[in-house]
Design a protein around this motif. Sequence first.
Motif, short mmCIF file in Angstrom:
data_model
loop_
_atom_site.label_atom_id
_atom_site.label_comp_id
_atom_site.label_asym_id
_atom_site.label_seq_id
_atom_site.Cartn_x
_atom_site.Cartn_y
_atom_site.Cartn_z
N ILE A 19 0.87 -1.18 0.00
CA ILE A 19 0.00 0.00 0.00
C ILE A 19 0.90 1.22 0.00
O ILE A 19 1.73 1.40 0.89
CB ILE A 19 -0.95 0.00 1.22
N GLY A 20 0.73 2.06 -1.01
CA GLY A 20 1.55 3.26 -1.16
C GLY A 20 1.11 4.35 -0.21
O GLY A 20 0.17 4.21 0.58
N LYS A 21 1.81 5.48 -0.31
CA LYS A 21 1.46 6.65 0.50
C LYS A 21 0.15 7.24 -0.03
O LYS A 21 -0.13 7.18 -1.23
CB LYS A 21 2.56 7.70 0.42
N GLU A 22 -0.62 7.82 0.87
CA GLU A 22 -1.88 8.42 0.48
C GLU A 22 -1.65 9.56 -0.51
O GLU A 22 -0.74 10.37 -0.34
CB GLU A 22 -2.64 8.96 1.69
N ILE A 23 -2.47 9.61 -1.53
CA ILE A 23 -2.47 10.75 -2.44
C ILE A 23 -3.12 11.90 -1.67
O ILE A 23 -4.16 11.71 -1.02
CB ILE A 23 -3.22 10.41 -3.75
N PRO A 24 -2.48 13.08 -1.70
CA PRO A 24 -2.96 14.19 -0.87
C PRO A 24 -4.47 14.44 -0.98
O PRO A 24 -5.01 14.52 -2.08
CB PRO A 24 -2.16 15.39 -1.39
N PHE A 25 -5.09 14.49 0.18
CA PHE A 25 -6.51 14.82 0.37
C PHE A 25 -7.48 13.74 -0.10
O PHE A 25 -8.69 13.97 -0.13
CB PHE A 25 -6.86 16.17 -0.25
N ALA A 26 -6.99 12.56 -0.45
CA ALA A 26 -7.89 11.50 -0.93
C ALA A 26 -8.89 11.10 0.15
O ALA A 26 -10.10 11.14 -0.08
CB ALA A 26 -7.08 10.29 -1.40
N THR A 27 -8.41 10.70 1.33
CA THR A 27 -9.34 10.23 2.36
C THR A 27 -10.20 11.37 2.90
O THR A 27 -11.37 11.16 3.21
CB THR A 27 -8.61 9.51 3.51
N THR A 28 -9.64 12.56 2.98
CA THR A 28 -10.43 13.72 3.43
C THR A 28 -11.59 13.95 2.48
O THR A 28 -12.74 14.16 2.90
CB THR A 28 -9.55 14.98 3.50
N THR A 29 -11.31 13.89 1.18
CA THR A 29 -12.36 14.11 0.17
C THR A 29 -13.38 12.98 0.20
O THR A 29 -14.59 13.24 0.12
CB THR A 29 -11.74 14.23 -1.23
N LEU A 30 -12.93 11.74 0.33
CA LEU A 30 -13.86 10.62 0.40
C LEU A 30 -14.79 10.75 1.60
O LEU A 30 -16.00 10.50 1.49
CB LEU A 30 -13.09 9.30 0.44
N LYS A 31 -14.27 11.18 2.74
CA LYS A 31 -15.12 11.38 3.92
C LYS A 31 -16.14 12.49 3.67
O LYS A 31 -17.28 12.40 4.12
CB LYS A 31 -14.26 11.68 5.15
N MET A 32 -15.73 13.54 2.95
CA MET A 32 -16.66 14.62 2.63
C MET A 32 -17.76 14.12 1.69
O MET A 32 -18.94 14.49 1.86
CB MET A 32 -15.90 15.79 2.00
N LEU A 33 -17.40 13.28 0.74
CA LEU A 33 -18.41 12.73 -0.18
C LEU A 33 -19.39 11.83 0.57
O LEU A 33 -20.60 11.86 0.30
CB LEU A 33 -17.73 11.96 -1.31
N ILE A 34 -18.88 11.05 1.52
CA ILE A 34 -19.77 10.22 2.34
C ILE A 34 -20.69 11.10 3.18
O ILE A 34 -21.89 10.85 3.27
CB ILE A 34 -18.94 9.26 3.23
#
Length: 139
Positions: A19-34
Amino acid sequence: MIIAVDFDGTIVEHCYPEIGKEIPFATTTLKMLIADRHQLILWTVRRGELLQAAVDWCKERGVEFYAVNKNFPEEVVENDGCYNKVNAELFIDDRNLGGLPDWGKIYQIIKENKSWDEIYNGSSAEKSLPKKKKSWFGW
């Protein structure tokens, strides 16, 4: 909206099977979409333990998908979901034509219901359409 999201190269940098390093703001954006009430489906080539590692990695960061490699949680898929096609209104994947926009642009496109052209070029869809020429009869 139902949104299918790839993992490697989209949420994290390509390092498969690691598992690579997180692409900046990926999980933050996914949480916002949820939070905006979109249904997110993790749609990835990972299977078995590698898939579970990706699901766990996301869950540790507060991202819980509606379904994983299937259309809804209760769906029964054969072959561990291998090559299973999901029904989604939008696919977020680094392998799309033009590559992966940054996650801020992705959120803006979804939240504001704008096209890629409107976000990147500042033009509206109406302005970009060519004007229709009148026929010989004036129609």
